[in-house]
Write an enzyme that holds these catalytic residues in place. Structure first.
Site, PDB file in Angstrom:
ATOM      1  N   GLU A 119       9.459  -3.964  10.391  1.00 48.41           N
ATOM      2  CA  GLU A 119       9.871  -2.659   9.851  1.00 48.41           C
ATOM      3  C   GLU A 119      10.435  -1.756  10.953  1.00 48.41           C
ATOM      4  OE1 GLU A 119       7.126  -0.753   7.181  1.00 48.41           O
ATOM      5  OE2 GLU A 119       8.243   1.134   7.236  1.00 48.41           O
ATOM      6  N   ASP A 166       0.848  -1.199   0.000  1.00 46.78           N
ATOM      7  CA  ASP A 166       0.000   0.000   0.000  1.00 46.78           C
ATOM      8  C   ASP A 166       0.884   1.251   0.000  1.00 46.78           C
ATOM      9  OD1 ASP A 166       0.898  -0.070   2.599  1.00 46.78           O
ATOM     10  OD2 ASP A 166      -1.085   0.044   3.527  1.00 46.78           O
ATOM     11  N   LYS A 210      -0.673  -9.525   2.934  1.00 45.22           N
ATOM     12  CA  LYS A 210       0.060  -9.026   4.092  1.00 45.22           C
ATOM     13  C   LYS A 210      -0.863  -8.096   4.874  1.00 45.22           C
ATOM     14  CE  LYS A 210       3.514  -5.823   3.685  1.00 45.22           C
ATOM     15  NZ  LYS A 210       2.998  -4.640   4.399  1.00 45.22           N
ATOM     16  N   ASP A 255      -1.007  -6.193  -0.202  1.00 46.98           N
ATOM     17  CA  ASP A 255      -1.307  -5.611   1.115  1.00 46.98           C
ATOM     18  C   ASP A 255      -2.803  -5.457   1.346  1.00 46.98           C
ATOM     19  OD1 ASP A 255       0.775  -5.065   2.838  1.00 46.98           O
ATOM     20  OD2 ASP A 255       1.250  -3.124   1.946  1.00 46.98           O
ATOM     21  N   GLU A 307      -0.995  -5.471   8.420  1.00 49.51           N
ATOM     22  CA  GLU A 307      -0.282  -4.833   9.522  1.00 49.51           C
ATOM     23  C   GLU A 307      -0.889  -5.283  10.850  1.00 49.51           C
ATOM     24  OE1 GLU A 307       0.279  -0.620   9.103  1.00 49.51           O
ATOM     25  OE2 GLU A 307       1.051  -0.832   7.058  1.00 49.51           O
TER      26      GLU A 307
HETATM   27  O1  KIV Z   1       3.618  -1.102   1.573  1.00 47.26           O
HETATM   28  C1  KIV Z   1       4.799  -1.464   1.477  1.00 47.26           C
HETATM   29  O2  KIV Z   1       5.466  -1.297   0.439  1.00 47.26           O
HETATM   30  C2  KIV Z   1       5.403  -2.100   2.616  1.00 47.26           C
HETATM   31  C3  KIV Z   1       6.898  -2.116   2.653  1.00 47.26           C
HETATM   32  C4  KIV Z   1       7.379  -0.863   3.267  1.00 47.26           C
HETATM   33  C5  KIV Z   1       7.399  -3.300   3.324  1.00 47.26           C
HETATM   34  O3  KIV Z   1       4.742  -2.528   3.503  1.00 47.26           O
END
Ligand code: KIV
Length: 262
Positions: A180, A46, A115, A85, A117
């Protein structure tokens, strides 16, 4: 032969001590180039909100935008695992909403994983996604979608929280943990504690793999570049020089030539 990188590939890389490479992509030519370069994983992050759309945070990115870019990237690849994401606030609302959104991403993009968070607080959502057959990476440490709650893009130094998040995410079934912006020693401790691979960004050299935003490492960005980025190319300057030459040639009337005309 299908030589796509899978969850099992990454697990066996961790066992063997082979480092995992991950880069971001949001468009077809970039995804094709990363795939041809044999990068293990391509993340449709994202971060596209900041990198592609020029916004100041990732918060405004929508589910539809993730699906739009995710489908393009997944279609461009044959080898890399493609991960998309979950945008804010998917994952932070009801578990049913999270699973439904993740399933829609999988169905419409044909990516191999998502993915999200979060760690300890999102463990039930991670468990529900994994139970629904959705391979899930948990993103802990600095969580950019929580930038306002965290008081800015800061290095996360709370060891107890990091270990709790890492442990909870693994126990909930996450097949990989992205860490991160934490001190290297904390990422090392988490990597040694976990049986699933860790991928670091701004987390030092001890993770099982590393990820960067492709635009940052290629010098193809429009603003601030974090300290942890190594810039492997200077595409912005190269492109600016090319565009200037084009403009000059047009102004001088020397483009197009006879060879470039029908
Ligand atoms: O959104 C993204 O590109 C990420 C990276 C910073 C790992 O989560």
């Amino acid at each position: 032969m299908n030589d796509r990188v899978t969850v099992k590939t990454l697990q066996s890389m961790k066992k063997k001590g082979a480092k995992i490479s991950m880069l971001t992509a949001y468009d077809y030519p970039t995804a094709k180039m990363l795939d041809a370069a044999n990068v293990d994983c391509i993340l449709v992050g994202d971060s596209l909100g900041m990198v592609v759309q020029g916004k100041t945070t990732t918060i405004p990115v929508t589910l539809d935008e993730m699906i739009y870019h995710g489908e393009i990237v997944a279609r461009a690849t044959a080898h890399a695992m493609v991960i998309v994401d979950l945008p804010f606030p998917v994952g932070q609302l009801s578990i049913a909403h999270t699973v439904e959104s993740a399933a829609t991403i999988m169905k419409r993009t044909q990516c191999q994983a998502v993915k999200m968070e979060g760690g300890h607080q999102q463990a039930s959502a991670i468990r529900a996604m994994v139970d629904a057959g959705i391979p899930t990476i948990a993103h802990i440490g600095l969580r950019p979608q929580s930038v306002h709650a965290l008081g800015g893009y800061r290095v996360q130094r709370d060891a107890e929280q990091l270990m709790n998040d890492a442990k909870a995410a693994q126990e909930a079934g996450a097949f990989c943990i992205l860490i991160e912006c934490v001190p290297p020693e904390l990422a090392k401790q988490a990597t040694e504690m976990l049986s699933v691979p860790t991928i670091g960004i701004g987390a030092g050299p001890f993770c099982d793999g590393q990820v960067l935003v492709t635009n940052d490492m290629l010098g193809w960005n429009s603003g601030y570049v974090p300290k942890f980025v190594r810039q492997y190319a200077d595409l912005k300057n190269a492109a600016e020089q090319a565009v200037t030459r084009f403009r000059d040639d047009v102004q001088k009337g020397i483009f197009p030539s006879a060879d470039e005309s029908f």
